[in-house]
Design an enzyme around this catalytic site. Structure first.
Site, PDB file in Angstrom:
ATOM      1  CG  ASP A  10      15.970  35.252 -35.439  1.00 53.04           C
ATOM      2  OD1 ASP A  10      17.188  35.476 -35.626  1.00 53.04           O
ATOM      3  OD2 ASP A  10      15.497  34.986 -34.310  1.00 53.04           O
ATOM      4  CB  CYS A  67      17.561  32.100 -34.314  1.00 61.22           C
ATOM      5  SG  CYS A  67      17.694  30.662 -33.240  1.00 61.22           S
ATOM      6  CB  THR A  69      19.909  30.406 -28.687  1.00 58.46           C
ATOM      7  OG1 THR A  69      18.662  30.009 -29.289  1.00 58.46           O
ATOM      8  CG2 THR A  69      19.673  31.473 -27.639  1.00 58.46           C
ATOM      9  CG  HIS A 100      29.686  10.395 -35.752  1.00 58.13           C
ATOM     10  ND1 HIS A 100      30.120  10.290 -34.452  1.00 58.13           N
ATOM     11  CD2 HIS A 100      30.731   9.989 -36.542  1.00 58.13           C
ATOM     12  CE1 HIS A 100      31.379   9.843 -34.440  1.00 58.13           C
ATOM     13  NE2 HIS A 100      31.772   9.659 -35.692  1.00 58.13           N
ATOM     14  CG  HIS A 135      28.012   6.939 -37.675  1.00 60.45           C
ATOM     15  ND1 HIS A 135      27.981   7.129 -36.315  1.00 60.45           N
ATOM     16  CD2 HIS A 135      29.316   6.743 -38.009  1.00 60.45           C
ATOM     17  CE1 HIS A 135      29.214   7.068 -35.834  1.00 60.45           C
ATOM     18  NE2 HIS A 135      30.042   6.834 -36.851  1.00 60.45           N
TER      19      HIS A 135
END
Ligand code: RB5
Length: 146
Positions: A10, A67, A69, A100, A135
């Site tokens: 963004d 973005c 965060t 993992h 995993h």
């Protein structure tokens, strides 16, 4: 053949996206840019949905979403059943997300990471292979539709 990467952000992630596009292109990757094209405000789902759908449909194997965060784009991307998006701000997290979790989208928090840190995270994410075995069993249990 060049490895193809889907890249999107963004407005908050635009500068980091442009920086990584140049860095990764110079490293020999082919970049498919899902936008955005400037620092003008946009809504992160409008970028994250098309990129995540393309990964989900196996059009591209690996994506990077950015973005402010990293949370918004992760939330969108992880709605798709074949997407495993991992929010990473340190290279160790990126390495473990590949080892993992077989993460196929790296989410970056542009407002909380320097360009230098982002390079370290991206490099290790792209270099590291999935470990499989126990995993894979755990990944197979992620879906709520099983
Ligand atoms: C944009 O201001 C910001 O909300 C967005 O980049 C992101 O951090 C959302 O999760």
């Amino acid at each position: 053949m060049k490895k193809v990467l889907a890249l999107g952000s963004d407005h908050a992630g635009f500068k980091l996206k442009e920086f990584l596009k140049k860095y990764l292109t110079e490293k020999g990757f082919e970049i498919v840019d899902f936008g955005t094209g400037s620092e003008k405000s946009v809504d992160y789902p409008d970028i994250a949905h098309p990129l995540a759908k393309a990964i989900n449909d196996n059009q591209y194997k690996t994506g990077i979403l950015i973005c402010g965060t990293g949370n918004g784009v992760s939330m969108v991307a992880n709605k798709y059943p074949n997407v495993r998006a991992a929010l990473c701000w340190r290279s160790e997290l990126a390495e473990l997300a590949r080892l993992h979790n077989d993460a196929n989208i790296l989410s970056l928090p542009a407002r909380f990471i320097t360009f230098d840190e982002a390079i370290k995270v991206v490099d290790l994410f792209l270099l590291t292979s999935f470990e499989g075995n126990r995993h894979q069993i755990r990944i197979d249990k992620i879906s709520i539709n099983n």
